[in-house]
Motif scaffolding. Structure first.
Motif, PDB file in Angstrom:
ATOM      1  N   PRO A   1       0.697  -1.361   0.443  1.00 26.19           N
ATOM      2  CA  PRO A   1      -0.249  -0.026   0.360  1.00 26.19           C
ATOM      3  C   PRO A   1       1.430   1.538   0.036  1.00 26.19           C
ATOM      4  O   PRO A   1       0.391   2.347  -0.302  1.00 26.19           O
ATOM      5  N   THR A   2       2.323   1.117   0.137  1.00 29.08           N
ATOM      6  CA  THR A   2       3.181   2.532   0.796  1.00 29.08           C
ATOM      7  C   THR A   2       3.349   2.915  -0.890  1.00 29.08           C
ATOM      8  O   THR A   2       3.606   4.473  -1.159  1.00 29.08           O
ATOM      9  N   SER A   3       2.996   1.891  -1.804  1.00 30.24           N
ATOM     10  CA  SER A   3       3.540   2.217  -3.306  1.00 30.24           C
ATOM     11  C   SER A   3       2.322   1.917  -4.420  1.00 30.24           C
ATOM     12  O   SER A   3       2.283   2.368  -5.234  1.00 30.24           O
ATOM     13  N   HIS A   4       0.964   1.816  -3.897  1.00 31.39           N
ATOM     14  CA  HIS A   4      -0.030   1.935  -4.552  1.00 31.39           C
ATOM     15  C   HIS A   4      -1.469   1.436  -3.918  1.00 31.39           C
ATOM     16  O   HIS A   4      -1.444   1.661  -3.304  1.00 31.39           O
ATOM     17  N   ASN A   5      -1.553   3.342  -4.327  1.00 33.98           N
ATOM     18  CA  ASN A   5      -2.788   4.031  -3.658  1.00 33.98           C
ATOM     19  C   ASN A   5      -3.806   3.124  -3.839  1.00 33.98           C
ATOM     20  O   ASN A   5      -4.826   2.634  -3.179  1.00 33.98           O
ATOM     21  N   ASP A   6      -4.138   1.742  -4.952  1.00 34.32           N
ATOM     22  CA  ASP A   6      -5.614   1.091  -4.692  1.00 34.32           C
ATOM     23  C   ASP A   6      -5.282  -0.605  -4.352  1.00 34.32           C
ATOM     24  O   ASP A   6      -6.105  -1.074  -4.371  1.00 34.32           O
ATOM     25  N   ALA A   7      -3.927  -0.646  -4.198  1.00 36.02           N
ATOM     26  CA  ALA A   7      -4.569  -1.458  -2.565  1.00 36.02           C
ATOM     27  C   ALA A   7      -5.461  -1.611  -1.698  1.00 36.02           C
ATOM     28  O   ALA A   7      -6.103  -1.028  -1.157  1.00 36.02           O
ATOM     29  N   THR A   8      -6.106  -3.354  -1.559  1.00 37.75           N
ATOM     30  CA  THR A   8      -7.007  -3.362  -0.884  1.00 37.75           C
ATOM     31  C   THR A   8      -6.406  -4.146   0.304  1.00 37.75           C
ATOM     32  O   THR A   8      -5.653  -4.969  -0.006  1.00 37.75           O
ATOM     33  N   LEU A   9      -6.831  -3.959   1.483  1.00 34.77           N
ATOM     34  CA  LEU A   9      -7.162  -4.849   2.485  1.00 34.77           C
ATOM     35  C   LEU A   9      -7.684  -6.283   2.398  1.00 34.77           C
ATOM     36  O   LEU A   9      -8.528  -6.232   2.283  1.00 34.77           O
ATOM     37  N   ILE A  10      -6.751  -7.192   3.403  1.00 35.66           N
ATOM     38  CA  ILE A  10      -7.077  -8.691   3.274  1.00 35.66           C
ATOM     39  C   ILE A  10      -7.372  -8.976   4.919  1.00 35.66           C
ATOM     40  O   ILE A  10      -6.661  -9.042   4.992  1.00 35.66           O
ATOM     41  N   GLU A  11      -8.983  -9.265   4.580  1.00 33.57           N
ATOM     42  CA  GLU A  11      -9.464  -9.500   6.156  1.00 33.57           C
ATOM     43  C   GLU A  11      -9.238 -10.618   6.607  1.00 33.57           C
ATOM     44  O   GLU A  11      -8.833 -10.980   7.972  1.00 33.57           O
ATOM     45  N   ARG A  12      -9.486 -11.898   5.205  1.00 34.81           N
ATOM     46  CA  ARG A  12      -9.055 -13.081   6.183  1.00 34.81           C
ATOM     47  C   ARG A  12      -8.101 -13.969   5.327  1.00 34.81           C
ATOM     48  O   ARG A  12      -8.345 -13.798   4.278  1.00 34.81           O
ATOM     49  N   VAL A  13      -7.635 -14.264   6.194  1.00 36.31           N
ATOM     50  CA  VAL A  13      -6.675 -15.340   5.224  1.00 36.31           C
ATOM     51  C   VAL A  13      -6.426 -16.974   5.917  1.00 36.31           C
ATOM     52  O   VAL A  13      -6.467 -17.201   7.653  1.00 36.31           O
ATOM     53  N   SER A  14      -6.409 -17.862   5.180  1.00 32.00           N
ATOM     54  CA  SER A  14      -6.212 -19.575   5.695  1.00 32.00           C
ATOM     55  C   SER A  14      -5.849 -20.273   5.370  1.00 32.00           C
ATOM     56  O   SER A  14      -5.479 -21.461   5.835  1.00 32.00           O
ATOM     57  N   GLU A  15      -4.629 -20.243   4.448  1.00 30.93           N
ATOM     58  CA  GLU A  15      -3.692 -20.533   3.660  1.00 30.93           C
ATOM     59  C   GLU A  15      -3.147 -19.862   3.393  1.00 30.93           C
ATOM     60  O   GLU A  15      -3.118 -18.704   2.550  1.00 30.93           O
ATOM     61  N   ILE A  16      -1.595 -19.957   3.798  1.00 28.99           N
ATOM     62  CA  ILE A  16      -0.811 -19.469   2.900  1.00 28.99           C
ATOM     63  C   ILE A  16       0.254 -19.694   1.294  1.00 28.99           C
ATOM     64  O   ILE A  16       0.367 -20.524   1.174  1.00 28.99           O
ATOM     65  N   THR A  17      -1.200 -19.123   0.476  1.00 30.92           N
ATOM     66  CA  THR A  17      -0.984 -19.209  -1.041  1.00 30.92           C
ATOM     67  C   THR A  17       0.139 -18.435  -1.635  1.00 30.92           C
ATOM     68  O   THR A  17       0.852 -18.094  -1.142  1.00 30.92           O
ATOM     69  N   GLU A  18       0.871 -18.981  -2.772  1.00 32.37           N
ATOM     70  CA  GLU A  18       2.106 -18.138  -3.047  1.00 32.37           C
ATOM     71  C   GLU A  18       1.182 -16.822  -3.631  1.00 32.37           C
ATOM     72  O   GLU A  18       2.005 -15.637  -3.447  1.00 32.37           O
ATOM     73  N   GLU A  19      -0.370 -16.621  -4.395  1.00 38.37           N
ATOM     74  CA  GLU A  19      -0.918 -15.591  -4.073  1.00 38.37           C
ATOM     75  C   GLU A  19      -0.465 -14.196  -2.983  1.00 38.37           C
ATOM     76  O   GLU A  19       0.067 -13.253  -3.529  1.00 38.37           O
ATOM     77  N   ILE A  20      -0.235 -15.264  -1.676  1.00 39.24           N
ATOM     78  CA  ILE A  20      -0.652 -14.290  -0.694  1.00 39.24           C
ATOM     79  C   ILE A  20       1.428 -14.382  -0.466  1.00 39.24           C
ATOM     80  O   ILE A  20       1.469 -12.934  -0.389  1.00 39.24           O
ATOM     81  N   GLU A  21       2.083 -14.861  -0.455  1.00 38.77           N
ATOM     82  CA  GLU A  21       3.680 -14.702   0.004  1.00 38.77           C
ATOM     83  C   GLU A  21       4.044 -13.048  -1.471  1.00 38.77           C
ATOM     84  O   GLU A  21       4.823 -12.727  -1.479  1.00 38.77           O
ATOM     85  N   SER A  22       3.068 -13.809  -2.929  1.00 35.93           N
ATOM     86  CA  SER A  22       4.188 -12.270  -3.462  1.00 35.93           C
ATOM     87  C   SER A  22       3.097 -11.186  -3.477  1.00 35.93           C
ATOM     88  O   SER A  22       4.149 -10.083  -3.403  1.00 35.93           O
ATOM     89  N   ALA A  23       1.639 -11.299  -2.870  1.00 36.99           N
ATOM     90  CA  ALA A  23       1.404 -10.309  -2.470  1.00 36.99           C
ATOM     91  C   ALA A  23       2.605  -9.387  -1.285  1.00 36.99           C
ATOM     92  O   ALA A  23       2.583  -8.016  -1.284  1.00 36.99           O
ATOM     93  N   ALA A  24       3.041  -9.836  -0.578  1.00 36.26           N
ATOM     94  CA  ALA A  24       4.208  -9.514   0.625  1.00 36.26           C
ATOM     95  C   ALA A  24       5.044  -8.867   0.504  1.00 36.26           C
ATOM     96  O   ALA A  24       5.922  -8.646   1.280  1.00 36.26           O
ATOM     97  N   GLY A  25       5.365  -9.148  -0.799  1.00 38.39           N
ATOM     98  CA  GLY A  25       6.844  -8.627  -1.801  1.00 38.39           C
ATOM     99  C   GLY A  25       7.604  -8.078  -0.626  1.00 38.39           C
ATOM    100  O   GLY A  25       8.325  -9.535   0.404  1.00 38.39           O
ATOM    101  N   GLY A  26       8.432  -7.435  -0.190  1.00 39.75           N
ATOM    102  CA  GLY A  26      10.027  -7.011   0.211  1.00 39.75           C
ATOM    103  C   GLY A  26       9.888  -6.519   1.269  1.00 39.75           C
ATOM    104  O   GLY A  26       8.926  -5.687   1.708  1.00 39.75           O
ATOM    105  N   SER A  27      11.250  -5.992   1.820  1.00 35.85           N
ATOM    106  CA  SER A  27      11.257  -4.797   3.090  1.00 35.85           C
ATOM    107  C   SER A  27      10.556  -3.945   3.286  1.00 35.85           C
ATOM    108  O   SER A  27      10.165  -2.452   2.169  1.00 35.85           O
ATOM    109  N   GLY A  28       9.793  -3.387   4.054  1.00 31.17           N
ATOM    110  CA  GLY A  28       9.047  -1.776   3.703  1.00 31.17           C
ATOM    111  C   GLY A  28       9.628  -0.751   4.827  1.00 31.17           C
ATOM    112  O   GLY A  28      11.004   0.507   3.688  1.00 31.17           O
TER     113      GLY A  28
END
Ligand code: ADP
Length: 373
Positions: A179-206
């Motif tokens: 969200p620091t670099s993307h204005n249109d980022a949306t909050l993910i409220e519930r996660v029940s599994e760490i998928t590749e999608e979740i990992e790539s959303a997390a990216g690098g150090s902030g």
């Protein structure tokens, strides 16, 4: 809603410091007030708090946070005491006693030292104390450290068999992109599994003061999930965030474990996340199948090669013929003995000698193995 009796709360550096990078007493006060409310409601709380360098660098004579490791470690040796002093005063004003536990990565490599930390934490928690845990920033080395307090907090949560891990940062939770670099980022409220999608959303150090970024928080969530602990990730600056996180009504990201997901017991948590490996054994392709899907222990005759020198009781990497690690486990005999038996055994001996019991093995399919040593 399940009753969460034992909660581990991790506070990131960015949630403890002012804009200039120094410790903010107002932020610490807010944390202490909210933790005290949890205590008043009968919860047991472990705080995992960063902030030692930030609390100490000015007294060491620096105007801004130093860069070099020895300077940061010197700042931490001043700041850690000041940090705990501030927390202690604040908690005492609410009628609670705080304690300090500084941990080195090497303390967790040895199983008995790991259990020792657990026993100490249990006594403190049972007696109503608020243990404040941090990596021993003054003594830890670049080669051997926890890397960040997110994973330390997840390991501590597993160690004390916590009901919930709460990770507080300067951001409302996990977004679908930074969200620091993307204005249109949306909050993910519930996660029940760490998928590749979740990992790539997390990216690098902030942020500038934090060390972990979202990536290390997801790494921590994986450790917590494998240990059967749900995690909340949210913004430390939000009013009542700690109480609301535990009450499951906060805005942020809830990572909930699926009921069906197998969880690691204490021994396996130590093997998977803390033990450090002393060598490796390369095994026959059929053996990988037997271990991973049929859950059968490893026999001497299934070993193709032994690499490294290790004693009986050591944790070793188990590698398939492709060179991929399938998991890690505790060996029942030393490498020297293994090699001796492999060279001159009878077939019967090879077949009946168990090298690794399944109870002492953690496969990558059971848990993310993030020993990092
Ligand atoms: P702390 O110091 O509190 O541990 P960090 O600064 O290390 O926190 O990590 C939080 C930062 O991670 C956020 O401020 C943000 O800039 C960054 N970040 C990267 N990707 C994401 C994402 N997908 N969702 C939320 N934050 C992200």
């Amino acid at each position: 809603m399940s009753i969460k009796k034992r909660v581990v709360i991790k506070i990131g550096s960015s949630s403890l410091t002012s804009r200039h990078g120094e410790i903010s007493r107002i932020k610490l006060e807010k944390i202490a007030n909210e933790v005290a409310q949890l205590k008043d409601a009968g919860r047991e709380v472990v705080l995992v708090s960063s902030g030692a360098v930030a609390a100490g660098y000015r007294k060491l004579g620096f105007l801004k946070r130093p860069e070099s490791l020895p300077e940061k470690q010197a700042a931490a040796s001043i700041g850690q005491g000041l940090l705990i002093e501030t927390y202690s005063h604040l908690f005492l004003s609410h009628g609670y006693v705080a304690s300090q536990i500084l941990i080195l990565r090497s303390d967790f490599l040895d199983e008995s030292r790991y259990q020792n930390v657990r026993n100490t934490l249990n006594v403190l928690l049972e007696r109503g104390i608020i243990p404040i845990v941090n990596e021993n920033d003054t003594l830890s080395t670049e080669r051997l450290n926890f890397g960040d307090n997110d994973t330390l907090a997840a390991k501590v949560a597993g160690l004390v068999d916590a009901d919930q891990l709460v990770i507080l940062s300067d951001i409302d939770g996990l977004y679908d992109k930074n969200p620091t670099s993307h204005n249109d980022a949306t909050l993910i409220e519930r996660v029940s599994e760490i998928t590749e999608e979740i990992e790539s959303a997390a990216g690098g150090s902030g942020s500038a003061v934090g060390t972990g970024g979202m990536k290390s928080k997801i790494e921590a969530v994986k450790i917590a999930m494998a240990s059967g602990i749900s995690t909340f990730l949210g913004n430390a600056n939000k009013e009542n965030i700690i109480v609301d996180a535990v009450g499951e009504k906060a805005i942020g990201t809830y990572f909930n474990c699926k009921e069906s997901m197998p969880t690691l017991n204490q021994k396996k948590q130590w093997i998977a996340f803390n033990s450090g490996s002393k060598g490796e054994i390369i095994i026959h392709p059929d053996a990988s199948e037997r271990m991973v899907t049929k859950r059968k222990g490893l026999r001497l005759k299934e070993i193709l090669e032994v690499n490294g020198r290790f004693e009986k009781g050591a944790v070793v990497r188990v590698i398939d013929t492709e060179g991929d690690e399938i998991g890690r486990g505790v060996v029942k005999i030393s490498s020297i003995e293994m090699e001796r038996m492999l060279q001159a055994p009878t077939d019967q001996m090879k077949d009946s000698t168990i090298i690794m019991e399944m109870g002492d093995f953690v496969g990558h399919s059971d848990a993310p193995i993030t020993i990092g040593v």
